[in-house]
Structure formats: C-alpha cells, structure tokens
Design a protein around this motif. Structure first.
Motif, PDB file in Angstrom:
ATOM      1  N   MET A   1       0.843  -1.191   0.000  1.00 47.84           N
ATOM      2  CA  MET A   1       0.000   0.000   0.000  1.00 47.84           C
ATOM      3  C   MET A   1       0.883   1.248   0.000  1.00 47.84           C
ATOM      4  O   MET A   1       2.076   1.183   0.262  1.00 47.84           O
ATOM      5  CB  MET A   1      -0.893   0.024   1.237  1.00 47.84           C
ATOM      6  CG  MET A   1      -0.144   0.295   2.538  1.00 47.84           C
ATOM      7  SD  MET A   1      -1.239   0.666   3.928  1.00 47.84           S
ATOM      8  CE  MET A   1      -0.067   1.041   5.218  1.00 47.84           C
ATOM      9  N   ARG A   2       0.246   2.405  -0.271  1.00 51.55           N
ATOM     10  CA  ARG A   2       0.946   3.674  -0.215  1.00 51.55           C
ATOM     11  C   ARG A   2       0.567   4.403   1.073  1.00 51.55           C
ATOM     12  O   ARG A   2      -0.573   4.325   1.530  1.00 51.55           O
ATOM     13  CB  ARG A   2       0.605   4.524  -1.438  1.00 51.55           C
ATOM     14  CG  ARG A   2       1.038   3.892  -2.738  1.00 51.55           C
ATOM     15  CD  ARG A   2       0.514   4.633  -3.943  1.00 51.55           C
ATOM     16  NE  ARG A   2       1.201   5.904  -4.118  1.00 51.55           N
ATOM     17  CZ  ARG A   2       0.615   7.092  -4.031  1.00 51.55           C
ATOM     18  NH1 ARG A   2      -0.678   7.201  -3.732  1.00 51.55           N
ATOM     19  NH2 ARG A   2       1.327   8.200  -4.231  1.00 51.55           N
ATOM     20  N   ALA A   3       1.516   5.107   1.627  1.00 54.50           N
ATOM     21  CA  ALA A   3       1.289   5.801   2.896  1.00 54.50           C
ATOM     22  C   ALA A   3       2.183   7.021   2.978  1.00 54.50           C
ATOM     23  O   ALA A   3       3.222   7.107   2.305  1.00 54.50           O
ATOM     24  CB  ALA A   3       1.576   4.867   4.076  1.00 54.50           C
ATOM     25  N   ALA A   4       1.769   7.979   3.816  1.00 56.07           N
ATOM     26  CA  ALA A   4       2.587   9.145   4.122  1.00 56.07           C
ATOM     27  C   ALA A   4       3.355   8.855   5.403  1.00 56.07           C
ATOM     28  O   ALA A   4       2.752   8.519   6.437  1.00 56.07           O
ATOM     29  CB  ALA A   4       1.708  10.380   4.293  1.00 56.07           C
ATOM     30  N   VAL A   5       4.672   8.969   5.358  1.00 64.66           N
ATOM     31  CA  VAL A   5       5.526   8.574   6.474  1.00 64.66           C
ATOM     32  C   VAL A   5       6.275   9.785   7.023  1.00 64.66           C
ATOM     33  O   VAL A   5       6.869  10.556   6.256  1.00 64.66           O
ATOM     34  CB  VAL A   5       6.530   7.486   6.040  1.00 64.66           C
ATOM     35  CG1 VAL A   5       7.424   7.069   7.206  1.00 64.66           C
ATOM     36  CG2 VAL A   5       5.787   6.275   5.471  1.00 64.66           C
ATOM     37  N   LEU A   6       6.213   9.940   8.347  1.00 63.66           N
ATOM     38  CA  LEU A   6       7.050  10.932   9.034  1.00 63.66           C
ATOM     39  C   LEU A   6       8.381  10.256   9.348  1.00 63.66           C
ATOM     40  O   LEU A   6       8.453   9.383  10.215  1.00 63.66           O
ATOM     41  CB  LEU A   6       6.372  11.420  10.311  1.00 63.66           C
ATOM     42  CG  LEU A   6       7.182  12.408  11.170  1.00 63.66           C
ATOM     43  CD1 LEU A   6       7.348  13.741  10.444  1.00 63.66           C
ATOM     44  CD2 LEU A   6       6.504  12.622  12.526  1.00 63.66           C
ATOM     45  N   GLY A  10      10.470  17.678  11.704  1.00 65.70           N
ATOM     46  CA  GLY A  10      11.026  18.778  10.947  1.00 65.70           C
ATOM     47  C   GLY A  10      11.168  18.501   9.470  1.00 65.70           C
ATOM     48  O   GLY A  10      11.464  19.419   8.695  1.00 65.70           O
ATOM     49  N   ALA A  11      10.953  17.250   9.054  1.00 67.30           N
ATOM     50  CA  ALA A  11      11.053  16.890   7.641  1.00 67.30           C
ATOM     51  C   ALA A  11       9.650  16.754   7.049  1.00 67.30           C
ATOM     52  O   ALA A  11       8.705  16.382   7.750  1.00 67.30           O
ATOM     53  CB  ALA A  11      11.816  15.583   7.474  1.00 67.30           C
ATOM     54  N   PRO A  12       9.481  17.033   5.761  1.00 70.47           N
ATOM     55  CA  PRO A  12       8.181  16.799   5.123  1.00 70.47           C
ATOM     56  C   PRO A  12       7.817  15.319   5.180  1.00 70.47           C
ATOM     57  O   PRO A  12       8.694  14.444   5.263  1.00 70.47           O
ATOM     58  CB  PRO A  12       8.395  17.260   3.678  1.00 70.47           C
ATOM     59  CG  PRO A  12       9.623  18.107   3.709  1.00 70.47           C
ATOM     60  CD  PRO A  12      10.468  17.584   4.828  1.00 70.47           C
ATOM     61  N   LEU A  13       6.529  15.033   5.143  1.00 69.39           N
ATOM     62  CA  LEU A  13       6.097  13.647   5.053  1.00 69.39           C
ATOM     63  C   LEU A  13       6.493  13.079   3.692  1.00 69.39           C
ATOM     64  O   LEU A  13       6.460  13.778   2.680  1.00 69.39           O
ATOM     65  CB  LEU A  13       4.581  13.552   5.233  1.00 69.39           C
ATOM     66  CG  LEU A  13       4.022  14.039   6.580  1.00 69.39           C
ATOM     67  CD1 LEU A  13       2.519  13.899   6.604  1.00 69.39           C
ATOM     68  CD2 LEU A  13       4.646  13.290   7.740  1.00 69.39           C
ATOM     69  N   ASP A  42       1.018  20.601  11.530  1.00 67.84           N
ATOM     70  CA  ASP A  42       2.354  21.094  11.204  1.00 67.84           C
ATOM     71  C   ASP A  42       3.205  21.271  12.449  1.00 67.84           C
ATOM     72  O   ASP A  42       4.423  21.059  12.420  1.00 67.84           O
ATOM     73  CB  ASP A  42       2.264  22.404  10.420  1.00 67.84           C
ATOM     74  CG  ASP A  42       1.647  23.543  11.226  1.00 67.84           C
ATOM     75  OD1 ASP A  42       0.732  23.267  12.040  1.00 67.84           O
ATOM     76  OD2 ASP A  42       2.060  24.708  11.049  1.00 67.84           O
ATOM     77  N   GLU A  43       2.571  21.638  13.576  1.00 63.07           N
ATOM     78  CA  GLU A  43       3.305  21.795  14.830  1.00 63.07           C
ATOM     79  C   GLU A  43       3.743  20.440  15.382  1.00 63.07           C
ATOM     80  O   GLU A  43       4.806  20.320  16.003  1.00 63.07           O
ATOM     81  CB  GLU A  43       2.435  22.517  15.850  1.00 63.07           C
ATOM     82  CG  GLU A  43       2.042  23.929  15.452  1.00 63.07           C
ATOM     83  CD  GLU A  43       1.117  24.573  16.463  1.00 63.07           C
ATOM     84  OE1 GLU A  43       1.086  24.107  17.617  1.00 63.07           O
ATOM     85  OE2 GLU A  43       0.413  25.532  16.106  1.00 63.07           O
ATOM     86  N   VAL A  44       2.921  19.408  15.161  1.00 59.58           N
ATOM     87  CA  VAL A  44       3.286  18.064  15.594  1.00 59.58           C
ATOM     88  C   VAL A  44       4.459  17.545  14.765  1.00 59.58           C
ATOM     89  O   VAL A  44       5.475  17.085  15.302  1.00 59.58           O
ATOM     90  CB  VAL A  44       2.078  17.108  15.476  1.00 59.58           C
ATOM     91  CG1 VAL A  44       2.506  15.671  15.796  1.00 59.58           C
ATOM     92  CG2 VAL A  44       0.958  17.534  16.414  1.00 59.58           C
ATOM     93  N   PHE A  45       4.333  17.633  13.445  1.00 55.38           N
ATOM     94  CA  PHE A  45       5.369  17.088  12.568  1.00 55.38           C
ATOM     95  C   PHE A  45       6.655  17.902  12.642  1.00 55.38           C
ATOM     96  O   PHE A  45       7.747  17.366  12.436  1.00 55.38           O
ATOM     97  CB  PHE A  45       4.862  17.032  11.129  1.00 55.38           C
ATOM     98  CG  PHE A  45       3.598  16.230  10.959  1.00 55.38           C
ATOM     99  CD1 PHE A  45       3.302  15.177  11.815  1.00 55.38           C
ATOM    100  CD2 PHE A  45       2.697  16.527   9.952  1.00 55.38           C
ATOM    101  CE1 PHE A  45       2.138  14.437  11.669  1.00 55.38           C
ATOM    102  CE2 PHE A  45       1.533  15.792   9.794  1.00 55.38           C
ATOM    103  CZ  PHE A  45       1.247  14.757  10.658  1.00 55.38           C
ATOM    104  N   ASN A 339       1.607  16.947   2.139  1.00 58.77           N
ATOM    105  CA  ASN A 339       2.291  18.100   2.722  1.00 58.77           C
ATOM    106  C   ASN A 339       1.554  19.398   2.406  1.00 58.77           C
ATOM    107  O   ASN A 339       1.518  20.315   3.239  1.00 58.77           O
ATOM    108  CB  ASN A 339       3.737  18.157   2.227  1.00 58.77           C
ATOM    109  CG  ASN A 339       4.572  17.029   2.792  1.00 58.77           C
ATOM    110  OD1 ASN A 339       4.699  16.887   4.007  1.00 58.77           O
ATOM    111  ND2 ASN A 339       5.125  16.212   1.910  1.00 58.77           N
ATOM    112  N   GLU A 340       0.935  19.465   1.234  1.00 58.69           N
ATOM    113  CA  GLU A 340       0.088  20.606   0.907  1.00 58.69           C
ATOM    114  C   GLU A 340      -1.117  20.647   1.841  1.00 58.69           C
ATOM    115  O   GLU A 340      -1.544  21.721   2.288  1.00 58.69           O
ATOM    116  CB  GLU A 340      -0.364  20.512  -0.550  1.00 58.69           C
ATOM    117  CG  GLU A 340      -1.181  21.699  -1.020  1.00 58.69           C
ATOM    118  CD  GLU A 340      -1.630  21.562  -2.467  1.00 58.69           C
ATOM    119  OE1 GLU A 340      -2.558  22.294  -2.869  1.00 58.69           O
ATOM    120  OE2 GLU A 340      -1.065  20.715  -3.194  1.00 58.69           O
TER     121      GLU A 340
END
Length: 362
Positions: A1-6, A10-13, A42-45, A339-340
């Motif tokens: 599957m596809r996923a957004a990963v932290l 401080g880095a983009p997903l 955004d404050e969490v990431f 990220n957008e």
C-alpha cells in the motif's frame, strides 16, 4: 500500500510504498476513505508540540473507511462495512485505569507508549490496522460523503468533554475558546444536545458573528478585551442567568489567565471541564482560589479525549440530523498532496473548516 511517512521531526512527510498491515486477533484492517488533518498537524510534525511519536511512523488520528479484513475473533464486523476508526486505543489488561494511546498521533506514559509501538501507524495511508473495538459502524449515508463525515473526529472530542460535565438540556454552557476549530464545534454540539444558551467569548468578532448568524439567539457572543474583571462581567451578563458549566478548549499558546477568567464565571455547584492545551508548552500554571472552589462547591475536572460510549453517541447525533454537517467546509487532498494538506490545515483554521486527506483520490 501507499502511505505518508514521518521519517523525522522537521522533515516533510514522504509518500511511499510500505507493507500492507495484517489483522491479528482482536484487529481489523480498514481501507481509509477520508481522514481529517488537524489544524496543528504542522506543529506536531515540526516537533513544536513535542508529541511522543516515534519516527518512522505513518501519522493520522483516525478516519472513515471500509473494512477489508477482520481477525478470527470478529463477530459483528464484516468486509465491506463502513466504519469510523477511533484513534483512542485503550489497554485491554487494566479495566480500572487503562493506558491510552492515540494511534498514529500521541500517547500517555510508558504504558501508552508501549501501546503506540504495537499500533504504531495511523490513518494517512490507504490501509490501517485498528483494534476491533475501535471500528464503529456508520450508516450507509456516510458512504456518500466520507470526507464530510470524517469531521466526527473533531466533534467526538468536544462530545467527550460535554459528557464529562454532564451537560443537560436547557442548561447554559460557556465555551472557552469558542472561536477556534474545536471550540466552535463544541458550540454546535452543545446546541444539538439541547443547551439553552451557549456563551461564546472570543477576540475574533468575525467568527463571533458567524456563530450567531448560524445558530441564532441561543448563542451569546462576548468580545474579549483582556481585562479579566470586565470580561467576566460581560460573560455573566451575556448568559442572563447562572452559567451551569464551562468547557475550556483553548490551544497551548493561550495563557492560563484566559482559562481562569472564563472558568470563574460558573455558578455555585457548577462544573468546569478542562480539555485544552493550556500549559503544555510552558507558561504560568492555572491557579484557582481555594476559597472560591470550596465555598461555591465547584467541580473542576480534566478530560483527555472521550469514553468509548461517545463514538456511537456522536454517530447517532449526526445520523439523526441533530448535529448537521451540511455547514462543514471541506477541502480534500490526495495522498500525494499530504504536505500541501498539512500546510493548508495550518492556515485554514476557522470554524467548521476541515482539511481532509483522501488516500485513494487520484
């Protein structure tokens, strides 16, 4: 599957292929149709909120989806069922004071951290593994607009606070933080539950006007001045009678004095529910005068998230139309735009405005 990963704070997903989750005993796998992006994501990431996430991790606090696979002990859920995935995971081996983790988002204490390591990944993905008891059936109508229904993840938090305070039909509620994304949801929800009046203090007059235009005379706006005595008097005057309950939903950046100003408007034998983030990033402690608490028999209670029973309750309120989602302003983003979406959520923070990730969009 596809996923957004932290991958790190401080880095983009990063959107990438990861292994599909597998359902073990007491778990189900859900295809995520829509997941709300919190305004403060955004404050969490970025690390500003110091959440105890452990990268690499797929973030995301819950969502609306369809069951793909069930574990061997599932008796009520089947593949194809439309569900709300509640991110509030509780330990199963301590019924009195269970450890809690917000799957893909946060945790509390060592026990909560252990839960978060097992149920590590959240809803910013095509598939999500969740405990069976955290998948709550939704009506078929939710499948027509899952992005709008994903807003229940915001409403259920405020609902937990109102349940904790025992809000009764006809009572007067004061919402501290009423002009915020979560506070405005509490205003709408309290009215849906039958509150007689909702006092809504805030500095943003445009938002105060929006609340009164949408909900009418039962909402009593109070423009704040920063003068504690004057603001308290204005809140009491707006209520036109005793304030039965105060719920605080202010964000971490708010000073404790604003919470105290609102809380001390409550009547004798009144209730104060603390659910916001005041003090989480430092600053002065919240202090109430001992004589005021004691002589007025005021109940002050902290409430983190909500009980399990809040989930079917909020679903019923929405399904019945008592809580109307028609006024939600939803902006949907595909997974490649994550990220957008996070950037958009940070600036589009007004009442009833939801940024939603739709993992399979496009």
């Amino acid at each position: 599957m596809r996923a957004a990963v932290l991958t790190r704070f401080g880095a983009p997903l990063t959107v990438r292929e990861v292994p599909d989750p597998q359902a073990g005993g007491g778990e189900v796998v859900v295809e995520i149709l829509a997941a709300c992006v919190p305004p403060y994501a955004d404050e969490v990431f970025g690390g500003a909120r110091r959440y105890p996430l452990e990268p690499p991790v797929i973030p995301g606090p819950g969502g609306v989806g369809r069951v793909v696979r069930v574990g061997p002990d599932a008796t009520g859920l089947s593949a194809g069922d439309l569900v709300w995935c509640d991110p509030t995971v509780r330990a199963r081996d301590d019924a009195l004071t269970p450890d809690i983790a917000l799957q893909g988002w946060a945790s509390r204490g060592e026990g909560g951290a252990a839960l978060a390591r097992h149920l590590h990944d959240g809803s910013f993905a095509e598939l999500m593994r969740v405990p069976t008891e955290n998948a709550y059936p939704l009506p078929a109508s939710a499948g027509q607009d899952p992005a709008r229904w994903s807003a229940l993840g915001v409403y259920v938090i405020a609902y937990g606070g109102l349940l904790a305070g025992g809000l009764q039909a006809g009572e007067t509620l004061l919402v501290s933080g009423a002009t915020g994304n979560l506070g405005s949801s509490a205003v709408a929800l309290a009215l849906a539950m039958g509150a007689g009046r909702v006092v809504a203090p805030g500095r943003d007059r445009t938002v105060l006007d929006l609340l009164t235009d949408r909900f009418g005379a039962r909402v009593r706006p109070v423009p704040l001045t920063g003068d504690e005595a004057a603001d308290q008097e204005a809140m009491r005057a707006a209520a036109e009678g005793p304030i039965d309950m105060v719920i605080d939903l202010l964000p971490p950046a708010a000073p404790a004095s604003v919470t105290r100003t609102a809380a001390m408007t409550v009547r004798e034998y009144g209730r104060v529910i603390l659910m916001g983030g005041v003090g989480m990033l430092g600053g002065a402690d919240l202090a109430f005068p001992y004589p005021w608490l004691m002589r007025n028999s005021v109940t002050v209670r902290g409430q983190w998230m909500y009980p399990r029973t809040a989930n079917p309750g909020i679903v019923r309120l929405i399904a019945s139309g008592a809580l109307d989602l028609a006024g939600e302003r939803v902006r949907a983003f595909g997974l490649d735009q994550v990220n957008e979406a996070v950037a958009h959520a940070a600036v589009d923070t007004g009442p009833f405005r939801r940024t939603v990730l739709v993992p399979r969009q496009g």
